[in-house]
Design a protein around this motif. Structure first.
Motif, PDB file in Angstrom:
ATOM      1  N   LEU A  41       6.956 -25.336  22.560  1.00  0.00           N
ATOM      2  CA  LEU A  41       5.510 -25.285  22.788  1.00  0.00           C
ATOM      3  C   LEU A  41       5.192 -25.466  24.266  1.00  0.00           C
ATOM      4  O   LEU A  41       4.292 -24.823  24.809  1.00  0.00           O
ATOM      5  N   CYS A  42       5.935 -26.339  24.935  1.00  0.00           N
ATOM      6  CA  CYS A  42       5.742 -26.553  26.368  1.00  0.00           C
ATOM      7  C   CYS A  42       6.042 -25.267  27.138  1.00  0.00           C
ATOM      8  O   CYS A  42       5.234 -24.829  27.964  1.00  0.00           O
ATOM      9  N   LYS A  43       7.201 -24.664  26.865  1.00  0.00           N
ATOM     10  CA  LYS A  43       7.567 -23.436  27.572  1.00  0.00           C
ATOM     11  C   LYS A  43       6.568 -22.315  27.288  1.00  0.00           C
ATOM     12  O   LYS A  43       6.186 -21.583  28.194  1.00  0.00           O
ATOM     13  N   ALA A  44       6.148 -22.207  26.036  1.00  0.00           N
ATOM     14  CA  ALA A  44       5.189 -21.153  25.677  1.00  0.00           C
ATOM     15  C   ALA A  44       3.854 -21.376  26.380  1.00  0.00           C
ATOM     16  O   ALA A  44       3.259 -20.429  26.900  1.00  0.00           O
ATOM     17  N   SER A  45       3.383 -22.609  26.416  1.00  0.00           N
ATOM     18  CA  SER A  45       2.080 -22.884  27.023  1.00  0.00           C
ATOM     19  C   SER A  45       2.093 -22.702  28.535  1.00  0.00           C
ATOM     20  O   SER A  45       1.062 -22.452  29.149  1.00  0.00           O
ATOM     21  N   ALA A  46       3.282 -22.816  29.129  1.00  0.00           N
ATOM     22  CA  ALA A  46       3.417 -22.627  30.576  1.00  0.00           C
ATOM     23  C   ALA A  46       3.922 -21.216  30.914  1.00  0.00           C
ATOM     24  O   ALA A  46       4.158 -20.909  32.086  1.00  0.00           O
ATOM     25  N   PHE A  47       4.086 -20.378  29.900  1.00  0.00           N
ATOM     26  CA  PHE A  47       4.600 -19.014  30.070  1.00  0.00           C
ATOM     27  C   PHE A  47       5.947 -19.010  30.785  1.00  0.00           C
ATOM     28  O   PHE A  47       6.208 -18.196  31.664  1.00  0.00           O
ATOM     29  N   LEU A  48       6.809 -19.936  30.405  1.00  0.00           N
ATOM     30  CA  LEU A  48       8.170 -19.996  30.923  1.00  0.00           C
ATOM     31  C   LEU A  48       9.080 -19.313  29.909  1.00  0.00           C
ATOM     32  O   LEU A  48       9.472 -19.910  28.917  1.00  0.00           O
ATOM     33  N   VAL A  49       9.342 -18.057  30.130  1.00  0.00           N
ATOM     34  CA  VAL A  49      10.147 -17.297  29.176  1.00  0.00           C
ATOM     35  C   VAL A  49      11.619 -17.451  29.482  1.00  0.00           C
ATOM     36  O   VAL A  49      12.002 -17.753  30.612  1.00  0.00           O
ATOM     37  N   GLU A  50      12.423 -17.257  28.482  1.00  0.00           N
ATOM     38  CA  GLU A  50      13.864 -17.312  28.655  1.00  0.00           C
ATOM     39  C   GLU A  50      14.363 -15.923  29.006  1.00  0.00           C
ATOM     40  O   GLU A  50      14.019 -14.942  28.356  1.00  0.00           O
ATOM     41  N   ARG A  51      15.153 -15.868  30.037  1.00  0.00           N
ATOM     42  CA  ARG A  51      15.681 -14.606  30.531  1.00  0.00           C
ATOM     43  C   ARG A  51      17.148 -14.471  30.150  1.00  0.00           C
ATOM     44  O   ARG A  51      17.782 -15.444  29.759  1.00  0.00           O
ATOM     45  N   PRO A  52      17.700 -13.268  30.284  1.00  0.00           N
ATOM     46  CA  PRO A  52      19.117 -13.091  29.946  1.00  0.00           C
ATOM     47  C   PRO A  52      19.976 -14.115  30.688  1.00  0.00           C
ATOM     48  O   PRO A  52      19.799 -14.354  31.874  1.00  0.00           O
ATOM     49  N   GLY A  53      20.885 -14.730  29.962  1.00  0.00           N
ATOM     50  CA  GLY A  53      21.746 -15.740  30.541  1.00  0.00           C
ATOM     51  C   GLY A  53      21.229 -17.156  30.366  1.00  0.00           C
ATOM     52  O   GLY A  53      21.976 -18.119  30.505  1.00  0.00           O
ATOM     53  N   ASP A  54      19.920 -17.309  30.084  1.00  0.00           N
ATOM     54  CA  ASP A  54      19.362 -18.640  29.827  1.00  0.00           C
ATOM     55  C   ASP A  54      19.817 -19.101  28.449  1.00  0.00           C
ATOM     56  O   ASP A  54      19.974 -18.297  27.538  1.00  0.00           O
ATOM     57  N   SER A  55      19.989 -20.404  28.315  1.00  0.00           N
ATOM     58  CA  SER A  55      20.220 -20.916  26.963  1.00  0.00           C
ATOM     59  C   SER A  55      18.867 -20.920  26.256  1.00  0.00           C
ATOM     60  O   SER A  55      17.839 -21.190  26.881  1.00  0.00           O
ATOM     61  N   PHE A 147      -4.906 -23.518  21.760  1.00  0.00           N
ATOM     62  CA  PHE A 147      -3.491 -23.761  22.061  1.00  0.00           C
ATOM     63  C   PHE A 147      -3.300 -24.080  23.542  1.00  0.00           C
ATOM     64  O   PHE A 147      -2.643 -25.052  23.895  1.00  0.00           O
ATOM     65  N   PHE A 148      -3.885 -23.286  24.413  1.00  0.00           N
ATOM     66  CA  PHE A 148      -3.611 -23.418  25.845  1.00  0.00           C
ATOM     67  C   PHE A 148      -4.416 -24.510  26.538  1.00  0.00           C
ATOM     68  O   PHE A 148      -4.087 -24.888  27.660  1.00  0.00           O
ATOM     69  N   ASN A 149      -5.441 -25.031  25.901  1.00  0.00           N
ATOM     70  CA  ASN A 149      -6.180 -26.145  26.494  1.00  0.00           C
ATOM     71  C   ASN A 149      -5.601 -27.500  26.108  1.00  0.00           C
ATOM     72  O   ASN A 149      -6.186 -28.534  26.406  1.00  0.00           O
ATOM     73  N   VAL A 150      -4.451 -27.492  25.446  1.00  0.00           N
ATOM     74  CA  VAL A 150      -3.736 -28.720  25.081  1.00  0.00           C
ATOM     75  C   VAL A 150      -2.519 -28.811  26.001  1.00  0.00           C
ATOM     76  O   VAL A 150      -1.830 -27.818  26.221  1.00  0.00           O
ATOM     77  N   PHE A 151      -2.251 -29.992  26.524  1.00  0.00           N
ATOM     78  CA  PHE A 151      -1.073 -30.181  27.371  1.00  0.00           C
ATOM     79  C   PHE A 151       0.125 -30.431  26.464  1.00  0.00           C
ATOM     80  O   PHE A 151       0.260 -31.493  25.877  1.00  0.00           O
ATOM     81  N   HIS A 152       0.990 -29.434  26.342  1.00  0.00           N
ATOM     82  CA  HIS A 152       2.134 -29.507  25.434  1.00  0.00           C
ATOM     83  C   HIS A 152       3.396 -30.074  26.105  1.00  0.00           C
ATOM     84  O   HIS A 152       4.426 -30.187  25.443  1.00  0.00           O
ATOM     85  N   CYS A 153       3.323 -30.405  27.372  1.00  0.00           N
ATOM     86  CA  CYS A 153       4.527 -30.789  28.108  1.00  0.00           C
ATOM     87  C   CYS A 153       4.620 -32.282  28.406  1.00  0.00           C
ATOM     88  O   CYS A 153       5.430 -32.709  29.223  1.00  0.00           O
ATOM     89  N   LYS A 154       3.822 -33.087  27.744  1.00  0.00           N
ATOM     90  CA  LYS A 154       3.827 -34.526  27.991  1.00  0.00           C
ATOM     91  C   LYS A 154       5.225 -35.114  27.699  1.00  0.00           C
ATOM     92  O   LYS A 154       5.761 -34.971  26.609  1.00  0.00           O
ATOM     93  N   GLY A 155       5.794 -35.742  28.722  1.00  0.00           N
ATOM     94  CA  GLY A 155       7.084 -36.385  28.583  1.00  0.00           C
ATOM     95  C   GLY A 155       8.273 -35.444  28.506  1.00  0.00           C
ATOM     96  O   GLY A 155       9.377 -35.856  28.189  1.00  0.00           O
ATOM     97  N   ILE A 156       8.053 -34.164  28.833  1.00  0.00           N
ATOM     98  CA  ILE A 156       9.130 -33.159  28.722  1.00  0.00           C
ATOM     99  C   ILE A 156       9.551 -32.719  30.118  1.00  0.00           C
ATOM    100  O   ILE A 156       8.733 -32.413  30.960  1.00  0.00           O
ATOM    101  N   THR A 157      10.838 -32.688  30.330  1.00  0.00           N
ATOM    102  CA  THR A 157      11.411 -32.161  31.557  1.00  0.00           C
ATOM    103  C   THR A 157      12.171 -30.890  31.194  1.00  0.00           C
ATOM    104  O   THR A 157      13.064 -30.925  30.358  1.00  0.00           O
ATOM    105  N   LEU A 158      11.774 -29.795  31.790  1.00  0.00           N
ATOM    106  CA  LEU A 158      12.448 -28.522  31.500  1.00  0.00           C
ATOM    107  C   LEU A 158      13.468 -28.189  32.569  1.00  0.00           C
ATOM    108  O   LEU A 158      13.423 -28.573  33.664  1.00  0.00           O
TER     109      LEU A 158
END
Length: 158
Positions: A41-55, A147-158
Motif C-alpha cells: 500500500l505504501c509503494k502504491a500510494s507513492a507510485f513506487l513501481v517495481e522494475r525488472p530486477g527488483d524483488s 486511498f491517496f489522502n491516507v498516509f500508508h507509509c507510517k513506520g515503513i522504510t522502503l
C-alpha cells in the motif's frame, strides 16, 4: 435472468465507487495475513513501481493489475493496455489529449520490458518515466482521494 445480472453488476459497480478502485483491489488481491500488505500500500500510494530486477512483494503485481483492470485501462486476459480509455479518462477530466503520446510511450515500453507487460510496467512507462504523461498520476490521485489522502507509509522504510 437479465434483471438479476443487471442487479449484480450494479452492486459491483456501486461497491467499487464507494470504496474506490485501489481500496477494493487491496481488499481483493492482497491476501489476509500478507506480512507485506503495508509495504504494498505504501509503494502504491507513492507510485513506487517495481522494475525488472527488483524483488517483488507477494501480491503486488496482482494488486496493481487489478487497479488497471477495474479502471478499464488493461484487458484482464491479454493484459493489453487500453490507450483510448486512458486518454478518454484524462480528456473528460479536463486534461489535454495524450493518446498519441501514450501510444509512443508504449512502443518504447515494449523494448524495455519483456512481455507480458503488467500494470506496474505500464505505469512506469506512461506515467513515471522520462517524457511520460505526468497528468496520469494527478488523475489517479484525484479519482481515488480516499486511498491517496491516507498516509500508508507510517513506520515503513522502503
Amino acid at each position: 435472468m437479465w434483471a438479476e445480472a443487471i442487479l449484480i453488476f450494479s452492486v459491483f459497480v456501486a461497491s467499487i465507487k464507494t470504496k474506490g478502485i485501489y481500496q477494493s483491489c487491496a481488499d481483493e488481491k492482497i491476501n489476509p495475513g500478507n506480512e507485506y500488505k503495508e509495504y504494498i500500500l505504501c509503494k502504491a500510494s507513492a507510485f513506487l513501481v517495481e522494475r525488472p530486477g527488483d524483488s517483488t512483494y507477494p501480491d503486488m503485481e496482482e494488486f496493481m493489475d487489478c487497479t488497471f483492470i477495474k479502471a478499464g485501462w488493461m484487458d484482464k486476459t491479454r493484459h493489453a493496455l487500453n490507450v483510448l480509455k486512458i486518454a478518454n479518462d484524462l480528456k473528460t477530466s479536463g486534461y489535454p489529449d495524450r493518446q498519441n503520446q501514450i501510444e509512443e510511450q508504449i512502443k518504447l515500453c515494449k523494448n524495455i520490458y519483456d512481455p507480458p507487460l503488467n500494470a506496474m510496467n505500464y505505469l512506469d512507462c506512461i506515467a513515471l518515466g522520462r517524457n511520460s504523461t505526468k497528468e496520469i498520476i494527478a488523475f489517479i490521485r484525484k479519482r481515488e482521494p480516499d486511498f491517496f489522502n491516507v498516509f500508508h507509509c507510517k513506520g515503513i522504510t522502503l
